[in-house]
Scaffold this motif. Structure first.
Motif, short mmCIF file in Angstrom:
data_model
loop_
_atom_site.label_atom_id
_atom_site.label_comp_id
_atom_site.label_asym_id
_atom_site.label_seq_id
_atom_site.Cartn_x
_atom_site.Cartn_y
_atom_site.Cartn_z
N THR A 283 79.71 -33.23 34.88
CA THR A 283 80.87 -34.13 34.91
C THR A 283 80.70 -35.16 36.02
N GLN A 284 80.85 -36.45 35.65
CA GLN A 284 80.79 -37.53 36.63
C GLN A 284 82.17 -38.18 36.74
N THR A 285 82.63 -38.37 37.96
CA THR A 285 83.90 -39.02 38.22
C THR A 285 83.77 -39.96 39.41
N PRO A 286 84.52 -41.08 39.37
CA PRO A 286 85.29 -41.59 38.23
C PRO A 286 84.38 -42.29 37.24
N ALA A 287 84.93 -42.70 36.10
CA ALA A 287 84.13 -43.43 35.13
C ALA A 287 83.79 -44.83 35.64
N LYS A 288 84.70 -45.42 36.44
CA LYS A 288 84.48 -46.75 37.01
C LYS A 288 84.83 -46.70 38.50
N GLU A 289 84.03 -47.40 39.29
CA GLU A 289 84.25 -47.42 40.74
C GLU A 289 84.04 -48.84 41.25
N LYS A 290 84.90 -49.26 42.19
CA LYS A 290 84.77 -50.58 42.81
C LYS A 290 84.58 -50.41 44.31
N ALA A 291 83.84 -51.34 44.89
CA ALA A 291 83.63 -51.30 46.33
C ALA A 291 83.32 -52.71 46.83
N LYS A 292 83.61 -52.94 48.11
CA LYS A 292 83.28 -54.21 48.73
C LYS A 292 81.92 -54.10 49.42
N GLU A 293 81.30 -55.24 49.58
CA GLU A 293 80.01 -55.27 50.28
C GLU A 293 80.16 -54.63 51.66
N GLY A 294 79.19 -53.78 52.01
CA GLY A 294 79.19 -53.13 53.31
C GLY A 294 79.88 -51.79 53.34
N GLU A 295 80.61 -51.42 52.29
CA GLU A 295 81.31 -50.15 52.26
C GLU A 295 80.37 -49.01 51.87
N THR A 296 80.85 -47.76 52.05
CA THR A 296 80.12 -46.57 51.63
C THR A 296 80.75 -46.04 50.34
N VAL A 297 79.92 -45.73 49.36
CA VAL A 297 80.40 -45.27 48.05
C VAL A 297 79.84 -43.88 47.78
N VAL A 298 80.70 -43.01 47.25
CA VAL A 298 80.28 -41.67 46.82
C VAL A 298 80.54 -41.56 45.33
N LEU A 299 79.48 -41.32 44.56
CA LEU A 299 79.58 -41.13 43.11
C LEU A 299 79.51 -39.63 42.84
N ASN A 300 80.61 -39.08 42.35
CA ASN A 300 80.72 -37.63 42.19
C ASN A 300 80.00 -37.14 40.94
N CYS A 301 79.30 -36.01 41.09
CA CYS A 301 78.64 -35.34 39.96
C CYS A 301 78.73 -33.83 40.21
N HIS A 302 79.40 -33.12 39.31
CA HIS A 302 79.54 -31.67 39.42
C HIS A 302 79.07 -31.02 38.12
N TYR A 303 78.44 -29.86 38.26
CA TYR A 303 77.97 -29.14 37.08
C TYR A 303 78.26 -27.66 37.25
N SER A 304 78.41 -26.97 36.10
CA SER A 304 78.74 -25.54 36.12
C SER A 304 78.22 -24.89 34.85
N SER A 305 77.97 -23.57 34.93
CA SER A 305 77.51 -22.79 33.79
C SER A 305 78.17 -21.42 33.84
N PRO A 306 79.00 -21.08 32.84
CA PRO A 306 79.66 -19.77 32.84
C PRO A 306 78.68 -18.61 32.81
N GLN A 307 77.54 -18.75 32.13
CA GLN A 307 76.58 -17.65 32.00
C GLN A 307 75.73 -17.47 33.25
N HIS A 308 75.58 -18.52 34.06
CA HIS A 308 74.70 -18.45 35.23
C HIS A 308 75.47 -18.96 36.45
N PRO A 309 76.10 -18.08 37.18
CA PRO A 309 76.84 -18.52 38.37
C PRO A 309 75.94 -19.07 39.46
#
Length: 218
Positions: A59-85
């Motif tokens: 899962t990636q969030t958010p689908a769209k991100e805005k930032a100004k020049e010089g700022e720090t941006v974090v693009l989220n990515c999380h993954y999970s598997s019920p069978q393999h903790p």
């Protein structure tokens, strides 16, 4: 005397022969039992355990991100598997798509951009967090970023992507707009001027003719 010795020899030979036959019979019976046991063991069907297949959700969030020049941006990515903790053996890759094509940013959990310390992974992979951090963003950082996870069996699962848009200051009354907005405003202005010229050209011609005719009559 000789007859007695002969009877004794024959009796001894008969006893030995009987013991030999008994031993052979016992050995043969034991061997048969062992063979039967082996047969029973090999006849049992072997139980084959099929490894569980990975079902990973990225899962990636958010689908769209805005930032100004010089700022720090974090693009989220999380993954999970019920069978393999446990998620410690997974490989993560980040890449960006823009008008120039596709460019790899991070592969096998390591940044691969040469001489670039602005892009690196900020999440904890053991917790299913493969978020990407970009320091001091520039106009060239705009594009769509994808998080890709490779499973131990070789299967690849990719997120839906995050579109990053960079805003910059125009220097005019502190106005800040995105690149797309700037291009749109400029194009609209040029188009308006062209339309105005087309509309006013016939009227200007009439005015010029009226002026010429008036000067002649005078």
């Amino acid at each position: 005397m000789s007859q007695h010795i002969g009877k004794l020899c024959r009796s001894t030979a008969s006893s030995l022969l009987f013991l030999l036959l008994v031993d052979v019979g016992v050995s043969g019976e034991s061997t048969s039992k062992e063979n039967a046991a082996v047969t029973r063991i090999t006849a049992q069907p072997s139980l084959l355990t099929t490894p569980k297949q990975w079902h990973l959700l990225v899962t990636q969030t958010p689908a769209k991100e805005k930032a100004k020049e010089g700022e720090t941006v974090v693009l989220n990515c999380h993954y999970s598997s019920p069978q393999h903790p446990s998620l410690t053996d997974l490989m993560v890759r980040w890449y960006k798509e823009d008008e120039k094509g596709q460019m790899d940013l991070l592969q096998n959990n390591v940044t691969i951009l040469p001489n670039n310390s602005r892009v690196f992974m900020s999440g904890d992979l053991s917790q299913g967090d493969a978020s990407l951090m970009i320091l001091n963003v520039t106009i060239n950082d705009h594009g769509i970023y994808f998080c890709e996870v490779t499973l131990p069996d070789g299967k690849v699962v990719t997120g839906d992507g995050t579109k990053l848009r960079i805003r910059r200051a125009l220097g005019l009354f502190g106005i800040e707009e995105s690149i797309g907005t700037i291009i749109g405003v400029v194009a609209a202005g040029i188009g308006g001027v062209v339309v105005l010229i087309i509309v006013l050209t016939p009227q200007l011609r009439r005015c010029a003719l009226c002026t010429t005719q008036g000067s002649r009559q005078a």
